[in-house]
Design a protein around this motif. Structure first.
Motif, PDB file in Angstrom:
ATOM      1  N   THR A 633      -1.568 -11.956   1.010  1.00 46.86           N
ATOM      2  CA  THR A 633      -1.081 -10.587   0.805  1.00 46.86           C
ATOM      3  C   THR A 633      -0.705 -10.358  -0.656  1.00 46.86           C
ATOM      4  OG1 THR A 633      -0.223 -10.480   3.061  1.00 46.86           O
ATOM      5  CG2 THR A 633       0.687  -8.906   1.472  1.00 46.86           C
ATOM      6  N   ASP A 634      -1.131  -9.240  -1.206  1.00 48.95           N
ATOM      7  CA  ASP A 634      -0.714  -8.821  -2.538  1.00 48.95           C
ATOM      8  C   ASP A 634       0.534  -7.963  -2.372  1.00 48.95           C
ATOM      9  OD1 ASP A 634      -0.263  -7.578  -4.974  1.00 48.95           O
ATOM     10  OD2 ASP A 634      -2.389  -7.244  -5.386  1.00 48.95           O
ATOM     11  N   PRO A 635       1.707  -8.415  -2.858  1.00 51.12           N
ATOM     12  CA  PRO A 635       2.944  -7.664  -2.613  1.00 51.12           C
ATOM     13  C   PRO A 635       2.921  -6.250  -3.187  1.00 51.12           C
ATOM     14  CG  PRO A 635       3.309  -9.442  -4.195  1.00 51.12           C
ATOM     15  CD  PRO A 635       1.960  -9.662  -3.604  1.00 51.12           C
ATOM     16  N   LEU A 636       2.291  -6.066  -4.337  1.00 51.36           N
ATOM     17  CA  LEU A 636       2.234  -4.722  -4.918  1.00 51.36           C
ATOM     18  C   LEU A 636       1.382  -3.787  -4.065  1.00 51.36           C
ATOM     19  CD1 LEU A 636       1.913  -5.583  -8.720  1.00 51.36           C
ATOM     20  CD2 LEU A 636       3.923  -4.726  -7.504  1.00 51.36           C
ATOM     21  N   GLU A 637       0.274  -4.307  -3.562  1.00 49.87           N
ATOM     22  CA  GLU A 637      -0.550  -3.494  -2.658  1.00 49.87           C
ATOM     23  C   GLU A 637       0.204  -3.204  -1.362  1.00 49.87           C
ATOM     24  OE1 GLU A 637      -3.430  -2.021  -2.922  1.00 49.87           O
ATOM     25  OE2 GLU A 637      -3.682  -2.597  -5.016  1.00 49.87           O
ATOM     26  N   TRP A 638       0.982  -4.174  -0.882  1.00 52.71           N
ATOM     27  CA  TRP A 638       1.745  -3.976   0.348  1.00 52.71           C
ATOM     28  C   TRP A 638       2.750  -2.840   0.177  1.00 52.71           C
ATOM     29  CZ3 TRP A 638       6.641  -3.860   2.307  1.00 52.71           C
ATOM     30  CH2 TRP A 638       6.801  -4.046   3.683  1.00 52.71           C
ATOM     31  N   TRP A 639       3.456  -2.821  -0.932  1.00 52.99           N
ATOM     32  CA  TRP A 639       4.443  -1.752  -1.169  1.00 52.99           C
ATOM     33  C   TRP A 639       3.760  -0.405  -1.381  1.00 52.99           C
ATOM     34  CZ3 TRP A 639       9.192  -1.749   0.196  1.00 52.99           C
ATOM     35  CH2 TRP A 639       9.914  -2.938   0.273  1.00 52.99           C
ATOM     36  N   LYS A 640       2.580  -0.426  -1.936  1.00 58.48           N
ATOM     37  CA  LYS A 640       1.847   0.829  -2.105  1.00 58.48           C
ATOM     38  C   LYS A 640       1.503   1.428  -0.744  1.00 58.48           C
ATOM     39  CE  LYS A 640      -2.137   2.718  -4.584  1.00 58.48           C
ATOM     40  NZ  LYS A 640      -3.313   2.380  -5.451  1.00 58.48           N
ATOM     41  N   LEU A 641       1.149   0.573   0.211  1.00 59.94           N
ATOM     42  CA  LEU A 641       0.817   1.035   1.558  1.00 59.94           C
ATOM     43  C   LEU A 641       2.050   1.477   2.342  1.00 59.94           C
ATOM     44  CD1 LEU A 641      -1.841  -1.660   2.571  1.00 59.94           C
ATOM     45  CD2 LEU A 641      -2.270   0.739   1.995  1.00 59.94           C
ATOM     46  N   HIS A 642       3.216   0.890   2.022  1.00 61.40           N
ATOM     47  CA  HIS A 642       4.440   1.169   2.785  1.00 61.40           C
ATOM     48  C   HIS A 642       5.436   2.019   1.988  1.00 61.40           C
ATOM     49  CE1 HIS A 642       2.712  -2.323   4.825  1.00 61.40           C
ATOM     50  NE2 HIS A 642       3.384  -1.950   5.899  1.00 61.40           N
ATOM     51  N   GLU A 643       4.952   2.687   0.954  1.00 59.76           N
ATOM     52  CA  GLU A 643       5.848   3.464   0.091  1.00 59.76           C
ATOM     53  C   GLU A 643       6.526   4.611   0.844  1.00 59.76           C
ATOM     54  OE1 GLU A 643       5.768   5.718  -4.262  1.00 59.76           O
ATOM     55  OE2 GLU A 643       3.896   5.092  -3.288  1.00 59.76           O
ATOM     56  N   LYS A 644       5.816   5.259   1.726  1.00 62.59           N
ATOM     57  CA  LYS A 644       6.410   6.383   2.457  1.00 62.59           C
ATOM     58  C   LYS A 644       7.460   5.919   3.450  1.00 62.59           C
ATOM     59  CE  LYS A 644       2.566   9.622   2.052  1.00 62.59           C
ATOM     60  NZ  LYS A 644       1.625  10.521   2.768  1.00 62.59           N
ATOM     61  N   LYS A 645       7.271   4.737   3.979  1.00 63.47           N
ATOM     62  CA  LYS A 645       8.229   4.208   4.944  1.00 63.47           C
ATOM     63  C   LYS A 645       9.481   3.687   4.257  1.00 63.47           C
ATOM     64  CE  LYS A 645       8.398   1.157   8.977  1.00 63.47           C
ATOM     65  NZ  LYS A 645       7.628   0.179   9.799  1.00 63.47           N
TER      66      LYS A 645
END
Length: 711
Positions: A633-645
């Motif tokens: 998992t790329d943490p920056l990509e993960w936060w980009k996907l979960h930014e609204k949450k």
């Protein structure tokens, strides 16, 4: 001679060179044939049996096909572009239709005088030769030539080309062969273009930092140059330089962390910064010190191994002999010894690793040279035998490689530049400490415990940075029995001194490996005894490590509470509009009408807003309840996907996960500098070097170093 007219067929033999296809040659009277040859008169061949004669092939295809003897098959013998005959085989060549089709489709050969041939010739004549087309090409527009000049400039910057390449005959010939109308710029013109590109790119990067940058974390290293930093290079001088750089780039108020090596002057500069900035020690440099302190216990072995390496590294004759020995012993690939450098501990690791690979060939050489009839070879064999490592020393080097391989793995892991490294730091260090702890087996269940009794009673000079690795670049002759190196000497004012190490005899290796392991373990605790708040926050914000399994429960609670405090501070700086999940800084609402739009009425307060983010406790708790992610998992990509949450947590993660755990990105600039300041560029202007390095390093960020063309 009488002639009889036969109704079925008349046969004529006119010339001895003319070929006939005759079914039954035995039916021809030899005497009559010979007589006809001499008299050249017409004769009639008669027989009760009907004589069948095949006509001479007249189709154009037989110029390109060869008919097999006594068979109706045919083979194409057209020579293709690669110089090889076609060789296509037809089992039935009695019908020429297939042969004609083959010639037309495969070789563009048509029946002479046919419409197909005329059409093909017309098409070929309408396509001029490429060389003629280039010569007749019209000049490009000025905008196109400007683009080419910019590409030439990029070529010089990206490939570290000397400016005199512009005057190279072969380079000019290459360019002009592509476009004879292009005027190749001189070096002065290219330097002007570099200056213009630097100014434009600098403005673009300043705007990018102003608009998109919410926090800045930097890496630093120091390179001595008289034109840039005045002596002495004290913490105060370096601090002034930092202030100017941060001010020029307008990031002073956005600074978060500064990753540096452990030099006392640069550490002091960090403490003197007007704005409080969190300093992170470079993990790679700290690992260098850790390994160096462990290897201090085997100074003699390090120097003896280096002397053996230098024996083959310095002399081309000895390198050739080592290569010959490998060939004789059946090595699958021929290799050479590797030297090491003082600034990277893993260069010593690689040097020893290669030494072990060549061990069999190296140990074979002394006996082989001593048995040679050549006197010089015999002397070299005796020298090599004298400096050869003992079996115990070879064994110790192999054991040390196994021990240090985990340090190499961590160093390589944290040296990446295209993924998050700060959140990897503490998990990797915790695993490393667990692996080197004496008397224990490596385990996936480990925790950092900084109260271990093995760390007590550290020596007073443990913080000194001098190690045996600082002598890695000392050249040792094969006849040297003592090597002088720099060591810690607290009796001197500088705390440093010189000491001679005897390397004439093999060192004793009993219990050495265990003692080195203890020193490595103690060193790790000494350098990481204080858990850095920034590093732990990054681990908590990385969905792969958020459970913080590598620290004690108490430390885990402290980090979570730090995140809650940080969350509250960040939340107070942002206004969350009702119709979106994106955060907007309050400072941006400068217009009174905009302020009126976001003001809540008394009725707004009694209704719940479905898009409004939860409070800190709820958002953080929901994040912590999610299962940890896998290593891919790329943490920056993960936060980009979960930014609204998790809007506010995503903003915090963006700040902390961008921090570098090491200062290697800065050190890599030194390699670029050395590639620019060479013997072919000895007089290059330092300002020009700075501009070229800036452009080379930022072209991927900006997309282009030149302004877009105007149409």
């Amino acid at each position: 001679m009488d002639s009889t007219i036969i109704n079925e067929q008349e046969f004529y033999i006119e010339d001895r060179y003319r070929r006939y296809f005759i079914d039954d040659i035995d039916d021809i009277d030899d005497n009559e044939v010979e007589s006809s040859k001499n008299s050249k008169t017409k004769i009639n061949l008669t027989s009760k049996k009907r004589k069948r004669v095949a006509k001479e092939p007249t189709s154009f295809v037989w110029k390109y096909f060869k008919k097999e003897e006594n068979s109706s098959s045919a083979t194409c013998h057209v020579i293709k572009e690669d110089g090889i005959a076609c060789g296509h085989y037809y089992n039935d060549g009695s019908t020429t239709s297939n042969l004609i089709h083959h010639l037309a489709t495969k070789h563009k050969i048509y029946k002479p005088g046919s419409a197909e041939e005329a059409s093909h010739l017309k098409e070929v004549r309408s396509q001029p030769d490429i060389r003629i087309a280039i010569k007749k090409r019209k000049p490009k527009s000025e905008a196109e030539y400007k683009q080419i000049r910019q590409n030439v400039t990029k070529f010089i910057i990206d490939d570290n080309q000397p400016f005199y390449v512009l005057q190279s005959k072969s380079f000019r010939k290459l360019i002009l062969s592509l476009d004879e109308h292009f005027e190749i710029p001189c070096d002065k013109s290219v330097k002007v273009m570099i200056g213009e590109a630097f100014k434009w790119s600098q403005d673009q990067l300043l705007e990018l930092l102003k608009v998109d940058c919410i926090a800045a974390s930097i890496t630093t290293d120091f390179w001595t140059t008289l034109q840039r930093v005045k002596y002495p290079h004290t913490g105060e001088v370096i601090k002034e330089l930092f202030d100017k750089i941060f001010s020029d780039w307008k990031v002073t108020s956005k600074l978060l962390t500064m990753t540096t090596d452990n030099g006392s002057n640069i550490k002091k500069a960090g403490r003197l910064m007007e704005r409080s900035i969190s300093r992170l020690p470079c993990t790679a440099h700290t690992l260098q010190l850790t390994v160096g302190k462990g290897l201090n216990l085997v100074k003699a072995l390090v120097l003896r191994a280096k002397r053996l390496i230098d024996f083959f590294n310095i002399s081309p004759k000895q390198r050739e002999r080592l290569q010959t020995a490998q060939e004789f012993l059946g090595y699958t690939s021929i290799k050479h010894v590797v030297g090491d450098v003082s600034t990277r501990w893993n260069s010593t690791f690689y040097a020893w690793e290669r030494l072990i690979e060549l061990k069999r060939a190296i140990k074979f050489l002394p006996g082989q040279l001593k048995s040679d009839l050549n006197k010089d070879a015999q002397k070299d064999g005796e020298k090599l035998e004298k400096i050869m490592l003992s079996d115990d020393e070879w064994k110790l080097i192999e054991d040390l490689l196994n021990l240090l391989s985990i340090f190499e793995d961590v160093t390589r892991l944290l040296s990446g530049a295209k993924y998050c490294t700060i959140s990897l730091m503490y998990p990797a260090i915790a695993a490393l400490i667990s692996s080197v702890k004496p008397g224990t087996q490596p385990s996936s269940n480990f925790e950092l415990d900084f109260q271990d009794n093995l760390t007590e009673n550290l020596s007073d000079h443990f913080d000194e940075e001098i190690t045996i690795l600082d002598s890695a670049e000392v050249t040792i002759a094969d006849d040297e029995n003592e090597v002088e190196i720099e060591v810690v000497d607290l009796t001197l004012g500088t705390g440093r001194g010189r000491k001679k190490i005897n390397i004439s005899e093999p060192m004793q290796t009993k219990d050495v490996l265990l003692n080195i392991q203890k020193i490595l373990y103690i060193s790790m605790f000494n350098y990481w005894k204080d858990i850095h708040k920034v590093g732990m926050l990054a681990c908590l914000l990385d969905p792969r490590f958020k459970k913080l399994r590598f620290v004690k429960q108490r430390a885990r609670y402290e980090v979570i509470e730090n995140l809650r405090d940080l969350y509250e501070n960040v939340q107070s700086d942002y206004d969350i509009p009702h119709d979106t999940n994106h955060m907007t800084p309050i400072a941006e609402h400068t217009n009174s009408n905009e302020q009126h739009k976001v003001r809540k009425s008394i009725l707004d307060m009694i209704y719940a807003c479905p898009n409004e983010p939860a409070d800190s406790k709820e958002e953080i708790d929901r994040y912590l309840e999610i299962n940890e992610e896998g290593k891919e998992t790329d943490p920056l990509e993960w936060w980009k996907l979960h930014e609204k949450k998790f809007p506010i947590l995503a903003s915090i993660a963006r700040k902390y996960l961008g921090i570098c755990a090491i200062s290697v990105p800065s050190e890599r600039l030194f390699s670029d500098v050395s590639n620019n300041i060479t013997n072919k560029r000895i007089n290059i202007d330092p300002n020009l070097v700075e501009q070229m390095l800036f452009l080379k390093r930022n072209i991927n960020v900006l997309g282009s170093i030149f302004p877009p063309p105007e149409f």
